[in-house]
Scaffold this active site. Structure first.
Site, PDB file in Angstrom:
ATOM      1  N   THR A  16       9.317 102.415  -1.447  1.00 39.99           N
ATOM      2  CA  THR A  16       9.317 101.631  -2.695  1.00 39.99           C
ATOM      3  C   THR A  16       8.892 100.174  -2.438  1.00 39.99           C
ATOM      4  OG1 THR A  16      11.659 100.987  -2.620  1.00 39.99           O
ATOM      5  CG2 THR A  16      11.126 103.070  -3.725  1.00 39.99           C
ATOM      6  N   MET A  93      11.747 102.667  10.623  1.00 38.77           N
ATOM      7  CA  MET A  93      13.042 102.894  11.260  1.00 38.77           C
ATOM      8  C   MET A  93      13.021 102.813  12.783  1.00 38.77           C
ATOM      9  SD  MET A  93      14.763 102.989   8.599  1.00 38.77           S
ATOM     10  CE  MET A  93      16.398 103.456   9.154  1.00 38.77           C
ATOM     11  N   HIS A 112      15.091  93.334   5.135  1.00 37.10           N
ATOM     12  CA  HIS A 112      16.402  93.914   5.460  1.00 37.10           C
ATOM     13  C   HIS A 112      17.341  93.719   4.263  1.00 37.10           C
ATOM     14  CE1 HIS A 112      19.565  95.351   8.063  1.00 37.10           C
ATOM     15  NE2 HIS A 112      20.333  94.383   7.581  1.00 37.10           N
TER      16      HIS A 112
HETATM   17  C1  GRF Z   1      14.876  98.975   2.231  1.00 35.20           C
HETATM   18  O1  GRF Z   1      16.197  98.852   1.778  1.00 35.20           O
HETATM   19  C2  GRF Z   1      14.571  97.944   3.295  1.00 35.20           C
HETATM   20  O2  GRF Z   1      15.281  96.750   3.106  1.00 35.20           O
HETATM   21  C3  GRF Z   1      15.038  98.639   4.548  1.00 35.20           C
HETATM   22  O3  GRF Z   1      14.692  99.979   4.369  1.00 35.20           O
HETATM   23  C4  GRF Z   1      14.629 100.277   2.982  1.00 35.20           C
HETATM   24  C5  GRF Z   1      13.268 100.838   2.727  1.00 35.20           C
HETATM   25  O4  GRF Z   1      13.128 101.327   1.413  1.00 35.20           O
HETATM   26  N1  GRF Z   1      14.448  98.024   5.721  1.00 35.20           N
HETATM   27  P1  GRF Z   1      11.718 101.796   0.879  1.00 35.20           P
HETATM   28  O5  GRF Z   1      11.225 102.897   1.811  1.00 35.20           O
HETATM   29  O6  GRF Z   1      10.808 100.614   0.859  1.00 35.20           O
HETATM   30  O7  GRF Z   1      11.982 102.331  -0.489  1.00 35.20           O
END
Ligand code: GRF
Length: 207
Positions: A16, A93, A112
């Site tokens: 997202t 990740m 984050h």
């Molecule tokens: C988000 O909450 C970001 O802060 C963290 O991982 C999540 C990723 O969400 N690092 P998305 O895949 O961008 O929806």
């Protein structure tokens, strides 16, 4: 057009934040170009979004490589191939090794879901709820060798409500993430981010 910032996005999940960057570019708010999207997960939503917008994308299977270093060598080759100037981690990740960080020093952004330096690492929203803080938020920062450390670029505060669950709090934080990430990339594209002694200062627009 050739002076547009060339971005490479690393994403492991639903994407997202990637979407918010795509939306900012499409609406003309952000003058940048996503040259390539790389994921370490084959079924990442981010890759589906990449296909939808016909953005070049690659899945790198970590299991195929002998070491993390070898994986990162391939990643660097890929990013170099597309002349990526700024690496944007959007829910990626994996912790990057010093080798990768050195290669793109101060050219890797991460987002984050907490007000760093509070609650680094996994499950930041759960950590915030369990600690009982009344305000949390999100942070966009340059990545360094540490876990969610590195010079802070932008933050947004988000209230924690008494009846919040991890899901409700995450949703409230995510809304702010979707504003702050494109904003930070825009500042970078405008050359307005200056880092001195590990501290980011935002220069005013000239003219
Ligand atoms: C988000 O909450 C970001 O802060 C963290 O991982 C999540 C990723 O969400 N690092 P998305 O895949 O961008 O929806």
């Amino acid at each position: 057009m050739s002076d547009m910032l060339k971005i490479g996005v690393l994403a492991s999940g639903r994407g997202t934040n990637l979407q918010s960057i795509i939306d900012s570019i499409e609406s003309g708010k952000l003058a940048a170009e996503i040259k390539v999207i790389v994921s370490d997960r084959e079924n990442a939503g981010a890759l589906i979004r990449a296909d939808k917008y016909q953005i070049t994308n690659h899945y790198l299977d970590l299991g195929k490589y002998l070491s993390r270093l070898e994986f990162e060598e391939e990643l660097i080759d890929l990013l170099e191939k597309y002349n990526v100037e700024l690496v944007v981690m959007a829910g990626f990740m994996r912790v990057l090794t010093p080798h990768f960080i050195n290669h793109y020093r101060q050219r890797i952004m991460n987002i984050h879901p907490s007000l760093l330096p509070a609650f680094p690492g996994l499950n930041a929203q759960k950590q915030a709820l369990e600690y009982g803080v009344k305000v949390t938020g999100c942070t966009v920062h340059f990545a360094d060798e540490g876990m969610d450390t590195g010079p802070i670029i932008l933050q947004a505060a988000v209230p924690v409500k008494e009846n919040d669950t991890v899901e409700s709090l995450s949703r409230r934080i995510l809304k702010e993430e979707h504003k702050k990430y494109p904003e930070a990339i825009k500042l970078y594209s405008q050359g307005r981010i200056v880092i001195s002694d590990g501290i980011v200062k935002i220069k005013n627009c000239v003219g």
